[in-house]
Design an enzyme around this catalytic site. Sequence first.
Site, short mmCIF file in Angstrom:
data_model
loop_
_atom_site.label_atom_id
_atom_site.label_comp_id
_atom_site.label_asym_id
_atom_site.label_seq_id
_atom_site.Cartn_x
_atom_site.Cartn_y
_atom_site.Cartn_z
N ASP A 31 0.83 -1.20 0.00
CA ASP A 31 0.00 0.00 0.00
C ASP A 31 0.87 1.26 0.00
O ASP A 31 1.87 1.32 0.72
CB ASP A 31 -0.88 -0.04 1.27
N GLU A 53 1.21 -0.68 -5.04
CA GLU A 53 0.23 0.37 -5.26
C GLU A 53 1.01 1.67 -5.40
O GLU A 53 1.32 2.34 -4.42
CB GLU A 53 -0.77 0.50 -4.10
C1 GLC Z 1 -4.23 3.41 -0.09
C2 GLC Z 1 -5.57 2.72 0.07
C3 GLC Z 1 -6.58 3.69 0.61
C4 GLC Z 1 -6.07 4.27 1.91
C5 GLC Z 1 -4.69 4.88 1.72
C6 GLC Z 1 -4.07 5.27 3.03
O1 GLC Z 1 -4.27 4.37 -1.09
O2 GLC Z 1 -5.97 2.15 -1.14
O3 GLC Z 1 -7.82 3.07 0.80
O4 GLC Z 1 -6.97 5.25 2.38
O5 GLC Z 1 -3.81 3.96 1.11
O6 GLC Z 1 -3.78 4.13 3.78
#
Ligand code: GLC
Length: 586
Positions: free
Chosen positions: A212, A254
Amino acid sequence: MANKRASSNLINDPLWYKDAVIYQVHIKSFFDANNDGIGDFPGLISKLDYIADLGANTVWLLPFYPSPRRDDGYDIADYRGVHPDYGTLADVKRFISEAHQRGLRVITELVINHTSDQHPWFQKARHAKAGSTARDYYVWSDSDQKYAGTRIIFLDTETSNWTWDPVAGQYFWHRFYAHQPDLNFDNPQVIKEVLSVMRYWLDMGIDGLRLDAVPYLIERDGTNNENLPETHQILKQIRAEIDANYPDRMLLAEANQWPEDTRPYFGDSDGIKGDECHMAFHFPLMPRLYLALAQEDRLPITDILRRTPPIPAHCQWAIFLRNHDELTLEMVTDKEREALWNYYAPDRRARINLGIRRRLAPLMEGDRRRIELLNSVLLSMRGTPTLYYGDEIGMGDNIDLNDRDGVRTPMQWSIDLNGGFSRANPASLVLAPITDPLYGYQAVNVEAQALDPHSLLNWTRRLLAVRKQQKAFGRGSLNMLSPRNRRVLAYVREFTDALGNTQTIVCVANVSRSAQTVELDLSTWAGRVPVEMLSTHPFPPIGPLPYSLTLAPYGFYWFLLVSENAMPDHPPQADRLPQQELSVIS
Ligand code: GLC
Ligand code: CA
């Protein structure tokens, strides 16, 4: 480790993620087995057959760890536990083994950029002496002017990336909510902890980890604090641990960045394996699929793919139409964002930060032709497709709910109480199910669609079944064709197997609302017969002249090119649906 996985029905291939179809679920919203109003692991286990029958082979779980849930679980308070609402560690272990028995792999979240401010590390840090190792688990400063060149991501709620902590007497750094302090990856102790958390879940049998918010691990003065070389060094350490001890597991980045900035997240070593993440989401492609439909022009898609650099042979893009977040419009120009906002979110309540908080079906105004068209592109494009739970039945959203909750509502199983999600008192549900006349569970649910051979659910199952028959979709090359009619997107997927047999698939999609004709240069394959894959119906053989096709509004074809003598000699089966059980799954 190895013995834990021995009883599974997983295909033994370290590149499994290339052939994956990922189904993304939120435990709290999928199925509630103990009827307390919140979805849980036992509930998810009872629905694994549904996911397997859909044709997905990988389940991606949103965070299920102990958390105050102020960012829906991305604010983690304990990396090694399970939120009591969702079940126990024993439930998680049973879930992994039940998934593996069905040949399903499991991807979970490794959220390492930040923790909750309730995490014991943060509580310890704020009380520890400034400059001590314990304090330095996080990023502190006496001034909130440091790193001034850094953008704010949650624009609608945050005004600074710094928040004052009266206990520590310093500001702490956070790229997301002010209750989510960023971990300090300059502290070797933090890296040790992260590696240990990672091993903990991999030892339990988790097959893949979504990393993430991974571009923001390291901060340096005078930069925008994204994609820094030091961040890539951390990823190389993480990958080295995988390569040394977990060679069949996968890291998925991500990184919501432009293609040229995402490319380094695969890393490089020998041009084959990469030495960072095996996979990364293709964020810029996603909004351009929507833009192409809005402008009735394939250019946004072909343009971004042209700008996408090649990746190491063992690496793979993850592609998607929707997910649990807003449909992010960060990786488009200001002009494109305005166009997308105006077209898809004229109602301002549908907008959040730099995006749109709507699901696929409402974005397509419930138009089956457009929903099918986008799915046909998603499932035939280069990359591993990721499906978001509920979109396979055309679930709706609720833009009156807080934050991104409107796209995280309970799965709609039937017309029963709470859409069959839970027997709890409706007032105590984790989120209210959708009940509006168009998309409510009375109108849109799994039970009804399973009975209807023409439903979106059964159409999706068929498309996935057809896709599964050809390795070219997951593994093949992609070459764009450039017919003069720009309302038509056309590309060739090609894959040569170990025996030297080549599969060739031609995909054609009309991104416009009107019927189109197109002439494709398929002369390389003169003499071959295009067999339309959903019907197995043969089209006229390819000759020396351009190949002419007519497409209905939002129509699409997948053609397998076969040689004439390989043609089946049974009559064409245009009216028969491919073999697919249309059973009710509850
Ligand atoms: C990522 C997740 C999102 C979250 C963010 C902060 O972008 O997909 O849902 O709010 O991280 O953790
Ligand atoms: Ca429950």
